[in-house]
Design a protein around this motif. Sequence first.
Motif, PDB file in Angstrom:
ATOM      1  N   ARG A   1       0.839  -1.211   0.000  1.00  0.00           N
ATOM      2  CA  ARG A   1       0.000   0.000   0.000  1.00  0.00           C
ATOM      3  C   ARG A   1       0.868   1.253   0.000  1.00  0.00           C
ATOM      4  N   GLU A   2       1.915   1.262   0.816  1.00  0.00           N
ATOM      5  CA  GLU A   2       2.785   2.429   0.891  1.00  0.00           C
ATOM      6  C   GLU A   2       3.541   2.644  -0.418  1.00  0.00           C
ATOM      7  N   HIS A   3       3.959   1.555  -1.062  1.00  0.00           N
ATOM      8  CA  HIS A   3       4.625   1.685  -2.362  1.00  0.00           C
ATOM      9  C   HIS A   3       3.655   2.253  -3.402  1.00  0.00           C
ATOM     10  N   ARG A   4       2.404   1.803  -3.356  1.00  0.00           N
ATOM     11  CA  ARG A   4       1.411   2.315  -4.304  1.00  0.00           C
ATOM     12  C   ARG A   4       1.150   3.802  -4.062  1.00  0.00           C
ATOM     13  N   MET A   5       1.028   4.180  -2.796  1.00  0.00           N
ATOM     14  CA  MET A   5       0.788   5.578  -2.478  1.00  0.00           C
ATOM     15  C   MET A   5       1.984   6.439  -2.876  1.00  0.00           C
ATOM     16  N   ALA A   6       3.190   5.914  -2.670  1.00  0.00           N
ATOM     17  CA  ALA A   6       4.391   6.664  -3.049  1.00  0.00           C
ATOM     18  C   ALA A   6       4.461   6.857  -4.556  1.00  0.00           C
ATOM     19  N   ALA A   7       3.958   5.872  -5.299  1.00  0.00           N
ATOM     20  CA  ALA A   7       3.939   5.986  -6.757  1.00  0.00           C
ATOM     21  C   ALA A   7       2.792   6.854  -7.246  1.00  0.00           C
ATOM     22  N   GLY A   8       1.848   7.169  -6.355  1.00  0.00           N
ATOM     23  CA  GLY A   8       0.726   8.020  -6.711  1.00  0.00           C
ATOM     24  C   GLY A   8      -0.289   7.360  -7.625  1.00  0.00           C
ATOM     25  N   VAL A   9      -0.462   6.041  -7.470  1.00  0.00           N
ATOM     26  CA  VAL A   9      -1.397   5.301  -8.326  1.00  0.00           C
ATOM     27  C   VAL A   9      -2.608   4.884  -7.494  1.00  0.00           C
ATOM     28  N   PRO A  10      -3.829   5.238  -7.906  1.00  0.00           N
ATOM     29  CA  PRO A  10      -5.028   4.820  -7.171  1.00  0.00           C
ATOM     30  C   PRO A  10      -5.167   3.301  -7.131  1.00  0.00           C
ATOM     31  N   LEU A  11      -5.776   2.814  -6.081  1.00  0.00           N
ATOM     32  CA  LEU A  11      -5.946   1.369  -5.897  1.00  0.00           C
ATOM     33  C   LEU A  11      -6.667   0.736  -7.079  1.00  0.00           C
TER      34      LEU A  11
END
Length: 209
Positions: free
Chosen positions: A60-70
Amino acid sequence: MTPAHVAYGMFAAYGVRVSPTTVAAWEQQEEAPGEDEIAALAGALWCAPSDLLGTPRTLREHRMAAGVPLADVAIKVGIPVAQYEEVERTGRWTGNDRQAAVLADLLRLPPRTHLELTGRDARLREMLRSAASVRWQAYVRPVCKLLPAVPQPNVERVLERLNDEFHKRSFASLSWIDTSSEAANGSVDAGHRYLADVVEHFWELLEAL
């Protein structure tokens, strides 16, 4: 910028309403912003979400850091949104190898992080133990399949080196003169110790190329 300025910027530009007191609590690390709040906060502060998150540890943190919605991740990877949401919640990867490769590329995951977050590091460990102790050539393709971002020539060089280093340690204390059980046990122990840390040896050798 005061907490009030930040709160206003988040609402005016991104429609996320928080109080100045909440912003102050984030600054004091008394509370943590949610996903939408992280994106709005980064926009209000003119920075990337990764600048606010520090070193990501979870998927989840990697996704948020990449700025990509779930939902975007789920669609591009090719699994239902609810299934991917469960993956992030539990930390248990339920996709296949092809989907894992898409995920790694989408979130720009380093190879080691990619394997650990998709729960396939145990598979790599077993492959490396066999490659080091038996025939490394047979494990080039399986390892490349787990690590599609790593060039095959690099995998070949590292597996060959692991195999060579393991056998050197296993037979280092054996000779035609000294074939005592003590010497034999010492060489076996050295080989076992090498295999126990074979994953660390693999990443060290790979990074050194």
